[in-house]
Write a protein that holds these residues in place. Structure first.
Motif, PDB file in Angstrom:
ATOM      1  N   GLY A   1       0.775  -1.235   0.000  1.00 45.33           N
ATOM      2  CA  GLY A   1       0.000   0.000   0.000  1.00 45.33           C
ATOM      3  C   GLY A   1       0.803   1.280   0.000  1.00 45.33           C
ATOM      4  N   LEU A   2       2.124   1.192  -0.183  1.00 43.81           N
ATOM      5  CA  LEU A   2       2.912   2.420  -0.250  1.00 43.81           C
ATOM      6  C   LEU A   2       2.626   3.136  -1.562  1.00 43.81           C
ATOM      7  N   PRO A   3       2.629   4.460  -1.540  1.00 48.64           N
ATOM      8  CA  PRO A   3       2.327   5.232  -2.760  1.00 48.64           C
ATOM      9  C   PRO A   3       3.379   5.009  -3.849  1.00 48.64           C
ATOM     10  N   ILE A   4       2.920   4.979  -5.087  1.00 46.48           N
ATOM     11  CA  ILE A   4       3.841   4.759  -6.199  1.00 46.48           C
ATOM     12  C   ILE A   4       4.876   5.885  -6.286  1.00 46.48           C
ATOM     13  N   GLN A   5       4.527   7.093  -5.872  1.00 50.51           N
ATOM     14  CA  GLN A   5       5.505   8.189  -5.880  1.00 50.51           C
ATOM     15  C   GLN A   5       6.687   7.863  -4.968  1.00 50.51           C
ATOM     16  N   TYR A   6       6.396   7.282  -3.787  1.00 51.62           N
ATOM     17  CA  TYR A   6       7.464   6.881  -2.862  1.00 51.62           C
ATOM     18  C   TYR A   6       8.344   5.810  -3.510  1.00 51.62           C
ATOM     19  N   VAL A   7       7.713   4.805  -4.122  1.00 50.97           N
ATOM     20  CA  VAL A   7       8.452   3.719  -4.762  1.00 50.97           C
ATOM     21  C   VAL A   7       9.293   4.265  -5.915  1.00 50.97           C
ATOM     22  N   THR A   8       8.732   5.176  -6.687  1.00 50.38           N
ATOM     23  CA  THR A   8       9.460   5.806  -7.791  1.00 50.38           C
ATOM     24  C   THR A   8      10.717   6.497  -7.273  1.00 50.38           C
ATOM     25  N   GLU A   9      10.584   7.260  -6.196  1.00 56.78           N
ATOM     26  CA  GLU A   9      11.743   7.949  -5.622  1.00 56.78           C
ATOM     27  C   GLU A   9      12.755   6.954  -5.074  1.00 56.78           C
ATOM     28  N   ARG A  10      12.268   5.908  -4.425  1.00 57.15           N
ATOM     29  CA  ARG A  10      13.159   4.901  -3.844  1.00 57.15           C
ATOM     30  C   ARG A  10      13.976   4.203  -4.930  1.00 57.15           C
ATOM     31  N   LEU A  11      13.356   3.962  -6.091  1.00 57.72           N
ATOM     32  CA  LEU A  11      14.079   3.338  -7.200  1.00 57.72           C
ATOM     33  C   LEU A  11      14.994   4.320  -7.930  1.00 57.72           C
ATOM     34  N   GLY A  12      14.826   5.597  -7.682  1.00 54.32           N
ATOM     35  CA  GLY A  12      15.646   6.596  -8.355  1.00 54.32           C
ATOM     36  C   GLY A  12      15.152   6.941  -9.737  1.00 54.32           C
ATOM     37  N   HIS A  13      13.882   6.625 -10.015  1.00 53.39           N
ATOM     38  CA  HIS A  13      13.307   6.956 -11.320  1.00 53.39           C
ATOM     39  C   HIS A  13      12.893   8.419 -11.365  1.00 53.39           C
ATOM     40  N   ASN A  14      12.893   8.974 -12.566  1.00 50.84           N
ATOM     41  CA  ASN A  14      12.524  10.381 -12.742  1.00 50.84           C
ATOM     42  C   ASN A  14      11.026  10.609 -12.690  1.00 50.84           C
ATOM     43  N   ASN A  15      10.243   9.591 -13.078  1.00 51.60           N
ATOM     44  CA  ASN A  15       8.792   9.770 -13.052  1.00 51.60           C
ATOM     45  C   ASN A  15       8.092   8.435 -12.856  1.00 51.60           C
ATOM     46  N   ILE A  16       6.822   8.506 -12.514  1.00 49.26           N
ATOM     47  CA  ILE A  16       6.022   7.318 -12.222  1.00 49.26           C
ATOM     48  C   ILE A  16       5.915   6.406 -13.442  1.00 49.26           C
ATOM     49  N   ASN A  17       5.888   6.968 -14.655  1.00 46.94           N
ATOM     50  CA  ASN A  17       5.780   6.144 -15.864  1.00 46.94           C
ATOM     51  C   ASN A  17       6.951   5.176 -16.001  1.00 46.94           C
ATOM     52  N   ASP A  18       8.159   5.615 -15.622  1.00 46.76           N
ATOM     53  CA  ASP A  18       9.320   4.718 -15.658  1.00 46.76           C
ATOM     54  C   ASP A  18       9.102   3.534 -14.727  1.00 46.76           C
ATOM     55  N   THR A  19       8.595   3.816 -13.540  1.00 46.39           N
ATOM     56  CA  THR A  19       8.353   2.762 -12.553  1.00 46.39           C
ATOM     57  C   THR A  19       7.277   1.803 -13.045  1.00 46.39           C
ATOM     58  N   ASN A  20       6.168   2.331 -13.534  1.00 47.43           N
ATOM     59  CA  ASN A  20       5.087   1.483 -14.056  1.00 47.43           C
ATOM     60  C   ASN A  20       5.573   0.594 -15.188  1.00 47.43           C
ATOM     61  N   HIS A  21       6.321   1.177 -16.104  1.00 43.82           N
ATOM     62  CA  HIS A  21       6.817   0.425 -17.262  1.00 43.82           C
ATOM     63  C   HIS A  21       7.689  -0.747 -16.818  1.00 43.82           C
ATOM     64  N   LEU A  22       8.633  -0.480 -15.932  1.00 41.93           N
ATOM     65  CA  LEU A  22       9.549  -1.534 -15.512  1.00 41.93           C
ATOM     66  C   LEU A  22       8.855  -2.583 -14.662  1.00 41.93           C
ATOM     67  N   LEU A  23       7.931  -2.176 -13.824  1.00 37.64           N
ATOM     68  CA  LEU A  23       7.186  -3.159 -13.032  1.00 37.64           C
ATOM     69  C   LEU A  23       6.352  -4.055 -13.931  1.00 37.64           C
ATOM     70  N   ASN A  24       5.795  -3.493 -14.990  1.00 36.89           N
ATOM     71  CA  ASN A  24       5.025  -4.288 -15.950  1.00 36.89           C
ATOM     72  C   ASN A  24       5.920  -5.305 -16.657  1.00 36.89           C
ATOM     73  N   LEU A  25       7.156  -4.914 -16.979  1.00 42.77           N
ATOM     74  CA  LEU A  25       8.076  -5.840 -17.624  1.00 42.77           C
ATOM     75  C   LEU A  25       8.402  -7.026 -16.716  1.00 42.77           C
ATOM     76  N   TYR A  26       8.622  -6.746 -15.427  1.00 40.38           N
ATOM     77  CA  TYR A  26       9.031  -7.801 -14.503  1.00 40.38           C
ATOM     78  C   TYR A  26       7.860  -8.610 -13.974  1.00 40.38           C
ATOM     79  N   SER A  27       6.640  -8.166 -14.192  1.00 38.82           N
ATOM     80  CA  SER A  27       5.501  -8.925 -13.683  1.00 38.82           C
ATOM     81  C   SER A  27       5.039 -10.006 -14.657  1.00 38.82           C
ATOM     82  N   LYS A  28       5.645 -10.051 -15.826  1.00 37.81           N
ATOM     83  CA  LYS A  28       5.248 -11.044 -16.842  1.00 37.81           C
ATOM     84  C   LYS A  28       5.958 -12.353 -16.641  1.00 37.81           C
TER      85      LYS A  28
END
Length: 108
Positions: A81-108
């Motif tokens: 339940g942590l906010p995606i903005q927090y996860v994005t910052e923790r991963l060092g991504h510049n924006n939420i779209n980068d995080t969503n894209h990579l999570l989608n790649l690894y969830s397959k």
């Protein structure tokens, strides 16, 4: 996507690092993952991935690389339940779209 990141760790993880710090030889750069022969004075991602693979194979666990561990960590944070903005910052991504894209790649 690279650069310095500041992340929080809990007391258990910090105590493990404190134990690790006691075993390390001092170096003038004060680096944890120090490698004097490296251009940047740190252990490369390739070396870490190779060591991780060796450890996992010795434990009869299917090998994964460090990126897979990062995105598993991110997925767990989101599932808790942590906010995606927090996860994005923790991963060092510049924006939420980068995080969503990579999570989608690894969830397959």
């Amino acid at each position: 996507m690279s650069g310095n990141r500041i992340i929080t760790v809990d007391e258990i993880v910090m105590s493990r690092f404190e134990e690790l710090f006691k075993t390390l030889k001092p170096n003038e750069e004060n680096l944890v993952f120090y490698r004097p022969k490296s251009k940047y004075k740190v252990i490369s991602k390739q070396v870490i991935d190779s060591l991780l693979k060796k450890v996992l194979l010795n434990l009869n666990i299917e090998p994964v690389n460090t990126n897979a561990l990062r995105y598993t960590h991110a997925s767990i944070l989101l599932s808790k339940g942590l906010p995606i903005q927090y996860v994005t910052e923790r991963l060092g991504h510049n924006n939420i779209n980068d995080t969503n894209h990579l999570l989608n790649l690894y969830s397959k």
